[in-house]
Structures are given as structure tokens and as C-alpha cells.
Design an enzyme around this catalytic site. Structure first.
Site, PDB file in Angstrom:
ATOM      1  N   ARG A 126       0.807  -1.216   0.000  1.00 25.29           N
ATOM      2  CA  ARG A 126       0.000   0.000   0.000  1.00 25.29           C
ATOM      3  C   ARG A 126       0.842   1.267   0.000  1.00 25.29           C
ATOM      4  O   ARG A 126       0.558   2.217  -0.732  1.00 25.29           O
ATOM      5  CB  ARG A 126      -0.953  -0.024   1.209  1.00 25.29           C
ATOM      6  CG  ARG A 126      -1.813   1.233   1.383  1.00 25.29           C
ATOM      7  CD  ARG A 126      -2.394   1.762   0.085  1.00 25.29           C
ATOM      8  NE  ARG A 126      -3.099   0.745  -0.690  1.00 25.29           N
ATOM      9  CZ  ARG A 126      -3.348   0.833  -1.988  1.00 25.29           C
ATOM     10  NH1 ARG A 126      -2.897   1.863  -2.686  1.00 25.29           N
ATOM     11  NH2 ARG A 126      -3.993  -0.117  -2.618  1.00 25.29           N
ATOM     12  N   LYS A 138       1.496  24.560  -2.964  1.00 26.12           N
ATOM     13  CA  LYS A 138       0.247  23.935  -2.516  1.00 26.12           C
ATOM     14  C   LYS A 138       0.373  22.414  -2.660  1.00 26.12           C
ATOM     15  O   LYS A 138      -0.242  21.790  -3.514  1.00 26.12           O
ATOM     16  CB  LYS A 138      -0.932  24.483  -3.303  1.00 26.12           C
ATOM     17  CG  LYS A 138      -1.163  25.974  -3.072  1.00 26.12           C
ATOM     18  CD  LYS A 138      -2.286  26.518  -3.937  1.00 26.12           C
ATOM     19  CE  LYS A 138      -2.470  28.010  -3.699  1.00 26.12           C
ATOM     20  NZ  LYS A 138      -3.531  28.595  -4.557  1.00 26.12           N
ATOM     21  N   LYS A 163       3.633  38.365  -1.337  1.00 23.76           N
ATOM     22  CA  LYS A 163       2.213  38.190  -1.607  1.00 23.76           C
ATOM     23  C   LYS A 163       1.402  39.278  -0.908  1.00 23.76           C
ATOM     24  O   LYS A 163       1.973  40.167  -0.262  1.00 23.76           O
ATOM     25  CB  LYS A 163       1.780  36.785  -1.196  1.00 23.76           C
ATOM     26  CG  LYS A 163       2.510  35.694  -2.008  1.00 23.76           C
ATOM     27  CD  LYS A 163       2.095  34.310  -1.607  1.00 23.76           C
ATOM     28  CE  LYS A 163       0.697  33.963  -2.073  1.00 23.76           C
ATOM     29  NZ  LYS A 163       0.617  33.871  -3.548  1.00 23.76           N
ATOM     30  N   GLU A 191       3.383  39.899  -5.971  1.00 21.17           N
ATOM     31  CA  GLU A 191       2.035  39.611  -6.440  1.00 21.17           C
ATOM     32  C   GLU A 191       1.262  40.919  -6.631  1.00 21.17           C
ATOM     33  O   GLU A 191       1.281  41.787  -5.762  1.00 21.17           O
ATOM     34  CB  GLU A 191       1.331  38.728  -5.406  1.00 21.17           C
ATOM     35  CG  GLU A 191      -0.104  38.375  -5.717  1.00 21.17           C
ATOM     36  CD  GLU A 191      -0.727  37.566  -4.598  1.00 21.17           C
ATOM     37  OE1 GLU A 191      -0.581  36.324  -4.619  1.00 21.17           O
ATOM     38  OE2 GLU A 191      -1.325  38.166  -3.684  1.00 21.17           O
ATOM     39  N   ASP A 228      -2.221  38.169 -10.414  1.00 25.43           N
ATOM     40  CA  ASP A 228      -3.024  37.227  -9.648  1.00 25.43           C
ATOM     41  C   ASP A 228      -4.519  37.453  -9.854  1.00 25.43           C
ATOM     42  O   ASP A 228      -5.041  38.532  -9.570  1.00 25.43           O
ATOM     43  CB  ASP A 228      -2.691  37.359  -8.160  1.00 25.43           C
ATOM     44  CG  ASP A 228      -3.394  36.309  -7.320  1.00 25.43           C
ATOM     45  OD1 ASP A 228      -3.253  35.117  -7.642  1.00 25.43           O
ATOM     46  OD2 ASP A 228      -4.080  36.697  -6.354  1.00 25.43           O
TER      47      ASP A 228
END
Length: 283
Positions: free
Chosen positions: A101, A136, A168, A198, A219
Site C-alpha cells: 500500500r 500547494k 504576496k 504579487e 493574480d
């Protein structure tokens, strides 16, 4: 991702995954297999796609028992078809059962990312735009997931927070504005580091250009605003499009003339590729 890289960067992560699955013993395997017996099992692809993670798949079994042997019939980056035999794994049947697994979890996840990345990257063929991943990623899976993006034909954005400067919206708010954020980053960061910022509208784009940002991220802008932003920047900085990038809109976004498209979906939304271990038998 060669053997040296795997040993240095990934063994501790693979061991953690194995420990998660086997806290004290594999009680089911130990119930039906009381002593060592040599066997083999086939790795079968059950869905068309791009394979990635074969060295990780193999490493799971090697860490359980270095005498395990894996014979591959394909390599990372290959297109695989449903029903294709991808490998044969030979060794102690107890190891084959206990590692199954964890090994498949890595291979299915990484192959799914490579397959989805390949589908998005294909839409950018013939353009100057390069496809990038993001941070992410699944916790403790980043090294594997970003590798899978490269196998699928994408490129890596920064690996982690130590790897590059990306200002950001909240960094800009903390600094007091675009110009201030860029100035402070230039004062602090080594001169060899590029400064990316950004922006969310054309006024921020103009301010970022005047502040001397090296890369300007556009963005969640409309296609029309991104096209205008590229014109305003005029080659004075590199451009990156970000926000809700999918296989459905990637080609349209590339048409704006941006240098890069970053896509979080490559790692956070790619479905697994269905792969199984089948036909286990003693030899």
C-alpha cells in the site's frame, strides 16, 4: 531523482510513511505467512497516463528488505496504458504484502500529478509560456510531488520559503505597500535572489515596475487586464499568471503573453493514476 538523491532527501520520509502503516507489525500478513517465503507480484497499470515515482516505489520495498528485487519494464516519464505490466517485484512475500500500500500510494499519487501536468503542459506547446507548480503540496510529500511535475513536463517554482522571495498580498500589507515591500526585500535579500511580487490590478502592476521588481505575478486578473499588464511591463520584468489555472483555461492565459503560468491544481487537485499489484505467488 537518482539513488543518491533518494537516499539523502527521501528515505526518512518513506520510513515515516511505512511507520504510519506499520506501527508494530502487519498483523494480517503475519497471520497467514508465519515464515519467510520467496514470491513475486506484478505491477499492473489500470489506466492510461504518465508514470512517475518508480524509484520511490522500489525504495519502499528496499527499505523493508534490501534483498527485494524490482524489474521495471518502463521508466518515469513514459506513457503507460491500461493493462500494461510495468514491473515485477520479487522477494520475501511478507515484505511484498507489507510494503504494497505504501509503495502504491506514492506511485499512484506521483503518476497522477505527472499525468495531469502533462495534459496542461501540452496546451502551452508552441508558446513561450512555461508551466510552474506552487507550494500547494501535501505535507511531507513536496519532494515527491514537485518531482512528478517535472516528469510530467512542468517546471518547479520555488521549493520552499527559503528558496526565493515572493511578496504576496499579506507581505505587501505588512510592509505598507508595493514599493515599500520591494525596497525592503532588495535591502534584505542577497543580490543573487530575484524579487517577485504579487499584483491584483493594473495600478499595482505599474507600482511594481517602478519599484524594480524582477518578476511580477498577475493574480486572478481578467484576460484583458493581464494582456494590458504585459504591455505595461514591456519586458522590464518577467511575468507570471496565477489563480484558478486549469486545463480548461491554460491556453487562453498563455495567449496574454505571460512568461509563466503557475498552477496549484497540478499538485492539489490531480487525481491518482490507478495502478495495482496483482498475481502474487510463491516462486
Amino acid at each position: 531523482m537518482n539513488d543518491v538523491t533518494m537516499n539523502l532527501c527521501a528515505d526518512h520520509l518513506i520510513r515515516q510513511a511505512l511507520s504510519e502503516d506499520i506501527t508494530s507489525e502487519d498483523i494480517t500478513t503475519n497471520a497467514v505467512m508465519r515464515e519467510a517465503k520467496r514470491g513475486e507480484v506484478e505491477l499492473i497499470c489500470k489506466q492510461d497516463g504518465i508514470v512517475a515515482g518508480l524509484p520511490v516505489f522500489e525504495r519502499v520495498f528496499i527499505l523493508l528488505d534490501e534483498m527485494t528485487e524490482v524489474e521495471f519494464y518502463c521508466q518515469d516519464g513514459d506513457e503507460v496504458r491500461s493493462g500494461q505490466r510495468m514491473a515485477t517485484v520479487r522477494g520475501d512475500i511478507r515484505v511484498l504484502l507489507s510494503g504494497e500500500r505504501t509503495a502504491l500510494n506514492y506511485l499512484q499519487r506521483m503518476s497522477g500529478i505527472a499525468t495531469y501536468t502533462h495534459s496542461v503542459a501540452a496546451l502551452l506547446n508552441g508558446t513561450k509560456t512555461r508551466l510552474l507548480d506552487t507550494r500547494k503540496t501535501t505535507p511531507n510529500m513536496r519532494v515527491f510531488e514537485k518531482y512528478a511535475v517535472r516528469v510530467g513536463g512542468g517546471s518547479n517554482h520555488r521549493y520552499n520559503l527559503s528558496d526565493g522571495v515572493l511578496l504576496k498580498d499579506n507581505h505587501i500589507g505588512a510592509a505598507g505597500g508595493v514599493a515599500a515591500a520591494v525596497r525592503m526585500a532588495k535591502e534584505y535579500a542577497p543580490f543573487v535572489r530575484k524579487i517577485e511580487i504579487e499584483t491584483e490590478n493594473l495600478d499595482m502592476v505599474r507600482e511594481a515596475v517602478e519599484a524594480g521588481a524582477d518578476i511580477i505575478m498577475l493574480d486572478n486578473m481578467s484576460k484583458e487586464d493581464m494582456t494590458e499588464a504585459v504591455r505595461i511591463i514591456g519586458g522590464r520584468a518577467e511575468t507570471e499568471c496565477s489563480g484558478n489555472v486549469t486545463v480548461e483555461n491554460a491556453a487562453d492565459l498563455a495567449a496574454t503573453g505571460v512568461d509563466y503560468i503557475s498552477c496549484g491544481a497540478l499538485t492539489h487537485s490531480a487525481p491518482i493514476l490507478d495502478i495495482s499489484l496483482k498475481n502474487l505467488h510463491a516462486v
